[in-house]
Design a protein around this motif. Structure first.
Motif, PDB file in Angstrom:
ATOM      1  N   ILE A 146       0.793  -1.231   0.000  1.00 22.99           N
ATOM      2  CA  ILE A 146       0.000   0.000   0.000  1.00 22.99           C
ATOM      3  C   ILE A 146       0.829   1.286   0.000  1.00 22.99           C
ATOM      4  N   ASP A 147       2.162   1.190  -0.034  1.00 22.08           N
ATOM      5  CA  ASP A 147       2.978   2.405   0.002  1.00 22.08           C
ATOM      6  C   ASP A 147       2.946   3.082  -1.375  1.00 22.08           C
ATOM      7  N   THR A 148       2.418   4.298  -1.423  1.00 25.83           N
ATOM      8  CA  THR A 148       2.291   5.024  -2.690  1.00 25.83           C
ATOM      9  C   THR A 148       3.301   6.160  -2.794  1.00 25.83           C
ATOM     10  N   SER A 149       4.374   6.109  -2.001  1.00 22.81           N
ATOM     11  CA  SER A 149       5.370   7.191  -2.001  1.00 22.81           C
ATOM     12  C   SER A 149       6.233   7.186  -3.264  1.00 22.81           C
ATOM     13  N   GLY A 150       6.357   6.025  -3.917  1.00 19.62           N
ATOM     14  CA  GLY A 150       7.204   5.941  -5.096  1.00 19.62           C
ATOM     15  C   GLY A 150       8.677   5.770  -4.776  1.00 19.62           C
ATOM     16  N   LYS A 151       9.019   5.724  -3.496  1.00 23.46           N
ATOM     17  CA  LYS A 151      10.419   5.533  -3.099  1.00 23.46           C
ATOM     18  C   LYS A 151      10.842   4.104  -3.442  1.00 23.46           C
ATOM     19  N   PRO A 152      12.074   3.937  -3.951  1.00 20.55           N
ATOM     20  CA  PRO A 152      12.490   2.608  -4.424  1.00 20.55           C
ATOM     21  C   PRO A 152      12.758   1.578  -3.333  1.00 20.55           C
ATOM     22  N   VAL A 154      11.176   1.004  -0.293  1.00 21.63           N
ATOM     23  CA  VAL A 154      10.163   0.669   0.708  1.00 21.63           C
ATOM     24  C   VAL A 154       9.875  -0.837   0.698  1.00 21.63           C
ATOM     25  N   ASP A 155       9.445  -1.346   1.840  1.00 24.89           N
ATOM     26  CA  ASP A 155       9.186  -2.781   1.990  1.00 24.89           C
ATOM     27  C   ASP A 155       7.855  -3.213   1.395  1.00 24.89           C
ATOM     28  N   ASN A 156       6.913  -2.274   1.271  1.00 27.37           N
ATOM     29  CA  ASN A 156       5.552  -2.653   0.875  1.00 27.37           C
ATOM     30  C   ASN A 156       5.003  -1.749  -0.231  1.00 27.37           C
ATOM     31  N   PRO A 157       5.712  -1.685  -1.385  1.00 22.03           N
ATOM     32  CA  PRO A 157       5.267  -0.771  -2.442  1.00 22.03           C
ATOM     33  C   PRO A 157       3.924  -1.190  -3.050  1.00 22.03           C
ATOM     34  N   ALA A 158       3.067  -0.201  -3.304  1.00 17.62           N
ATOM     35  CA  ALA A 158       1.817  -0.464  -4.022  1.00 17.62           C
ATOM     36  C   ALA A 158       2.152  -0.644  -5.501  1.00 17.62           C
ATOM     37  N   PRO A 159       1.469  -1.569  -6.195  1.00 18.20           N
ATOM     38  CA  PRO A 159       1.682  -1.683  -7.641  1.00 18.20           C
ATOM     39  C   PRO A 159       1.301  -0.360  -8.318  1.00 18.20           C
ATOM     40  N   GLY A 160       2.114   0.070  -9.273  1.00 25.35           N
ATOM     41  CA  GLY A 160       1.834   1.338  -9.938  1.00 25.35           C
ATOM     42  C   GLY A 160       2.033   1.257 -11.433  1.00 25.35           C
ATOM     43  N   VAL A 161       1.358   2.157 -12.136  1.00 30.17           N
ATOM     44  CA  VAL A 161       1.516   2.266 -13.588  1.00 30.17           C
ATOM     45  C   VAL A 161       1.855   3.719 -13.902  1.00 30.17           C
ATOM     46  N   ARG A 162       2.891   3.914 -14.707  1.00 33.87           N
ATOM     47  CA  ARG A 162       3.355   5.255 -15.053  1.00 33.87           C
ATOM     48  C   ARG A 162       2.559   5.777 -16.254  1.00 33.87           C
ATOM     49  N   ILE A 163       2.129   7.026 -16.156  1.00 31.73           N
ATOM     50  CA  ILE A 163       1.377   7.647 -17.253  1.00 31.73           C
ATOM     51  C   ILE A 163       2.362   8.206 -18.271  1.00 31.73           C
ATOM     52  N   VAL A 164       2.152   7.853 -19.527  1.00 32.36           N
ATOM     53  CA  VAL A 164       2.997   8.342 -20.620  1.00 32.36           C
ATOM     54  C   VAL A 164       2.126   9.132 -21.596  1.00 32.36           C
ATOM     55  N   ALA A 165       2.773   9.916 -22.443  1.00 29.37           N
ATOM     56  CA  ALA A 165       2.039  10.691 -23.438  1.00 29.37           C
ATOM     57  C   ALA A 165       1.370   9.739 -24.424  1.00 29.37           C
ATOM     58  N   PRO A 166       0.146  10.062 -24.869  1.00 26.04           N
ATOM     59  CA  PRO A 166      -0.520   9.210 -25.864  1.00 26.04           C
ATOM     60  C   PRO A 166       0.306   9.094 -27.135  1.00 26.04           C
TER      61      PRO A 166
END
Length: 177
Positions: A146-152, A154-166
């Motif tokens: 659940i960690d949404t800080s984006g820090k590399p 952390v022990d418990n990172p939330a899954p994330g998707v990076r937004i890119v230009a269309p």
């Protein structure tokens, strides 16, 4: 020379093993204003215990969540209001799926994927990361990704998707790719 190459390979293997310990998304990027097929990858249980439930929270600005059923698993959807009204295909939308839950059994020794589709609204800008916090329940215990800080580190990172230009931005001439 050989030693540093071997050390480098060992470091890479170590990183790969650590990364597999988390619940991650198969596709690391998507464009805002488009549909995204989220594939959550679960590589193990919680400290050796079998996974019995996987819950994913749908973040604000992500609409029309629709899970893919899994044989042998029970699906539950939690509906709720969005923080602010959204627009989907020109129509106002005020509420939708806020959480998806799969209940079943995934033995610790096995790997599996949990799939859902969402519409990533154009509220997001290129360069942002959209996080999908996940709670992985295993009998009496749980792993909270659940960690949404984006820090590399952390022990418990939330899954994330990076937004890119269309893809159509950037001087294209109407060709679809």
């Amino acid at each position: 020379m050989k030693f540093s190459l071997a050390a480098g390979l060992m470091a890479l293997l170590g990183l790969a093993t650590a990364a597999q310990a988390h619940v991650t998304l198969e596709t690391p990027q998507t464009a805002a204003g488009s549909y995204y097929k989220a594939v959550l990858r679960v590589g193990h249980g919680c400290d050796g215990a079998d996974t019995t439930r996987l819950r994913v929270r749908i973040p604000d600005g992500v609409l029309a969540a629709k899970p893919q059923p899994k044989a042998g698993w029970t699906l539950d959807l939690t509906q709720g209001k969005y923080d602010k009204p959204q627009t989907l295909h020109g129509a106002p939308v005020e509420s939708g799926v806020r959480e998806i839950s799969w209940s079943g059994t995934l033995p610790d020794a096995y790997y599996d994927e949990f799939v859902f589709r969402v519409y990533v609204s154009d509220a997001f800008k290129a360069g942002q990361t959209v996080y999908f916090p996940v709670v992985q329940e295993c009998g009496q215990g749980a792993s909270r990704w659940i960690d949404t800080s984006g820090k590399p580190d952390v022990d418990n990172p939330a899954p994330g998707v990076r937004i890119v230009a269309p893809a159509h931005e950037g001087g294209g001439h109407g060709h679809s790719h």
